[in-house]
Scaffold this motif. Sequence first.
Motif, PDB file in Angstrom:
ATOM      1  N   PHE A  85       0.833  -1.206   0.000  1.00  0.00           N
ATOM      2  CA  PHE A  85       0.000   0.000   0.000  1.00  0.00           C
ATOM      3  C   PHE A  85       0.867   1.256   0.000  1.00  0.00           C
ATOM      4  CE2 PHE A  85      -2.288   3.351   2.286  1.00  0.00           C
ATOM      5  CZ  PHE A  85      -3.410   3.465   1.482  1.00  0.00           C
ATOM      6  N   LEU A  86       1.948   1.246   0.772  1.00  0.00           N
ATOM      7  CA  LEU A  86       2.850   2.394   0.794  1.00  0.00           C
ATOM      8  C   LEU A  86       3.576   2.560  -0.537  1.00  0.00           C
ATOM      9  CD1 LEU A  86       4.376   2.003   4.386  1.00  0.00           C
ATOM     10  CD2 LEU A  86       2.563   3.548   3.639  1.00  0.00           C
ATOM     11  N   LEU A  87       3.747   1.463  -1.265  1.00  0.00           N
ATOM     12  CA  LEU A  87       4.403   1.538  -2.566  1.00  0.00           C
ATOM     13  C   LEU A  87       3.486   2.063  -3.665  1.00  0.00           C
ATOM     14  CD1 LEU A  87       6.533  -1.746  -2.698  1.00  0.00           C
ATOM     15  CD2 LEU A  87       7.364   0.595  -2.415  1.00  0.00           C
ATOM     16  N   LEU A  88       2.215   2.281  -3.373  1.00  0.00           N
ATOM     17  CA  LEU A  88       1.303   2.817  -4.379  1.00  0.00           C
ATOM     18  C   LEU A  88       1.733   4.193  -4.863  1.00  0.00           C
ATOM     19  CD1 LEU A  88      -2.211   1.766  -3.000  1.00  0.00           C
ATOM     20  CD2 LEU A  88      -1.090   0.940  -5.070  1.00  0.00           C
ATOM     21  N   SER A  89       2.411   4.928  -3.994  1.00  0.00           N
ATOM     22  CA  SER A  89       2.913   6.251  -4.383  1.00  0.00           C
ATOM     23  C   SER A  89       4.228   6.181  -5.133  1.00  0.00           C
ATOM     24  CB  SER A  89       3.087   7.131  -3.144  1.00  0.00           C
ATOM     25  OG  SER A  89       4.056   6.564  -2.261  1.00  0.00           O
ATOM     26  N   LEU A  90       4.769   4.950  -5.312  1.00  0.00           N
ATOM     27  CA  LEU A  90       6.054   4.722  -5.996  1.00  0.00           C
ATOM     28  C   LEU A  90       7.220   5.367  -5.261  1.00  0.00           C
ATOM     29  CD1 LEU A  90       5.048   5.156  -9.761  1.00  0.00           C
ATOM     30  CD2 LEU A  90       5.200   3.055  -8.403  1.00  0.00           C
ATOM     31  N   ASP A  91       7.022   5.707  -3.998  1.00  0.00           N
ATOM     32  CA  ASP A  91       8.096   6.282  -3.208  1.00  0.00           C
ATOM     33  C   ASP A  91       9.041   5.163  -2.748  1.00  0.00           C
ATOM     34  OD1 ASP A  91       9.675   8.009  -1.763  1.00  0.00           O
ATOM     35  OD2 ASP A  91       8.364   8.006  -0.003  1.00  0.00           O
ATOM     36  N   GLY A  92      10.296   5.230  -3.135  1.00  0.00           N
ATOM     37  CA  GLY A  92      11.283   4.230  -2.758  1.00  0.00           C
ATOM     38  C   GLY A  92      11.181   2.942  -3.548  1.00  0.00           C
ATOM     39  N   ILE A  93      10.504   2.974  -4.702  1.00  0.00           N
ATOM     40  CA  ILE A  93      10.345   1.753  -5.480  1.00  0.00           C
ATOM     41  C   ILE A  93      11.677   1.275  -6.049  1.00  0.00           C
ATOM     42  CG2 ILE A  93       9.801   3.033  -7.580  1.00  0.00           C
ATOM     43  CD1 ILE A  93       8.327  -0.343  -6.471  1.00  0.00           C
ATOM     44  N   THR A  94      12.586   2.214  -6.337  1.00  0.00           N
ATOM     45  CA  THR A  94      13.882   1.813  -6.892  1.00  0.00           C
ATOM     46  C   THR A  94      14.681   0.998  -5.879  1.00  0.00           C
ATOM     47  OG1 THR A  94      13.908   3.812  -8.244  1.00  0.00           O
ATOM     48  CG2 THR A  94      15.996   2.647  -7.967  1.00  0.00           C
ATOM     49  N   ASP A  95      14.758   1.487  -4.635  1.00  0.00           N
ATOM     50  CA  ASP A  95      15.490   0.752  -3.602  1.00  0.00           C
ATOM     51  C   ASP A  95      14.804  -0.580  -3.295  1.00  0.00           C
ATOM     52  OD1 ASP A  95      17.215   2.888  -3.466  1.00  0.00           O
ATOM     53  OD2 ASP A  95      16.127   3.846  -1.817  1.00  0.00           O
ATOM     54  N   THR A  96      13.485  -0.584  -3.304  1.00  0.00           N
ATOM     55  CA  THR A  96      12.761  -1.824  -3.032  1.00  0.00           C
ATOM     56  C   THR A  96      13.017  -2.855  -4.123  1.00  0.00           C
ATOM     57  OG1 THR A  96      11.036  -0.567  -1.885  1.00  0.00           O
ATOM     58  CG2 THR A  96      10.492  -2.803  -2.575  1.00  0.00           C
TER      59      THR A  96
END
Length: 277
Positions: A175-186
């Motif tokens: 759910f927190l990844l819905l904003s694509l914040d930190g998706i690269t590190d993830t």
Amino acid sequence: MSRSALFCSRLVAAPWFNLAGFAAIVLNAITLGLETYDPMVAAAGPVLHAIEYACVAYFVVELLIRFGAAGKAFFRDRWNLFDLVIVAAPLLPGVRENVTLLRLLRLARIVRTFRFFPSLRIILVGIRRSLPGLGSFLLVTVLLLYGYAILGWMMFGEAYPERYGTVGQAMLTLFLLLSLDGITDTLQAGREVTEWAVLYYVSYMVAACYLLTNLLVGVVLTALQEAHEENRGVKAAEPPLHEQLARLHQLIDELERRLPQQSLPVPRGAERELLKD
């Protein structure tokens, strides 16, 4: 229509009446915000309380004027009922002693600004119309997050137990990844566990972040379009209240000019001709 009702109707139809109500709401909101600063309360606490009481007094007078103009029809307007509850509830015993509830009711007065701006009312109607569609959207979102959470638990549960240790933690992470914040590190951290992480996160971004977001925008835009069309239909079917009052005032002034100075009986036929004019 009595003189008092006619006077109240003229006040409600006046352009400055709504502006004054909006100014009182803004002043009340600013006062509520200033009360969150302890130095401000210590320096000007009595002044802030006086402004609060003045705003409440104005809201009460405003409701009385609207009631005088509308009569029994006052209670058929949902906005009038909402204003009545918001203004009267803090004055009731039991509510005044509950600080949290009292502050929530004071905060709800800001919502009264919707009644002064037709565009805001259209947005509110659009949000209300979109609620059934949003329910289906939330169901699809939960199912999608649950499916990807199960896959995430299977792939990364042992490597990252703090984020994928349980289905609930995995759903929160996604759910927190819905904003694509930190998706690269993830994504980089997932590739250290398995190369399938690329397919997992790319498909999740396409399905959840893009498709679901566009679906949500479509639901809201459709509801807003329906609200705009309904508002245009109401305006075309019935002229605004201030125009009706203005026409009524013109008719009354015209009748007063045509009536004789002395109170003489007017034949029914002549009265009908005056009304036709």
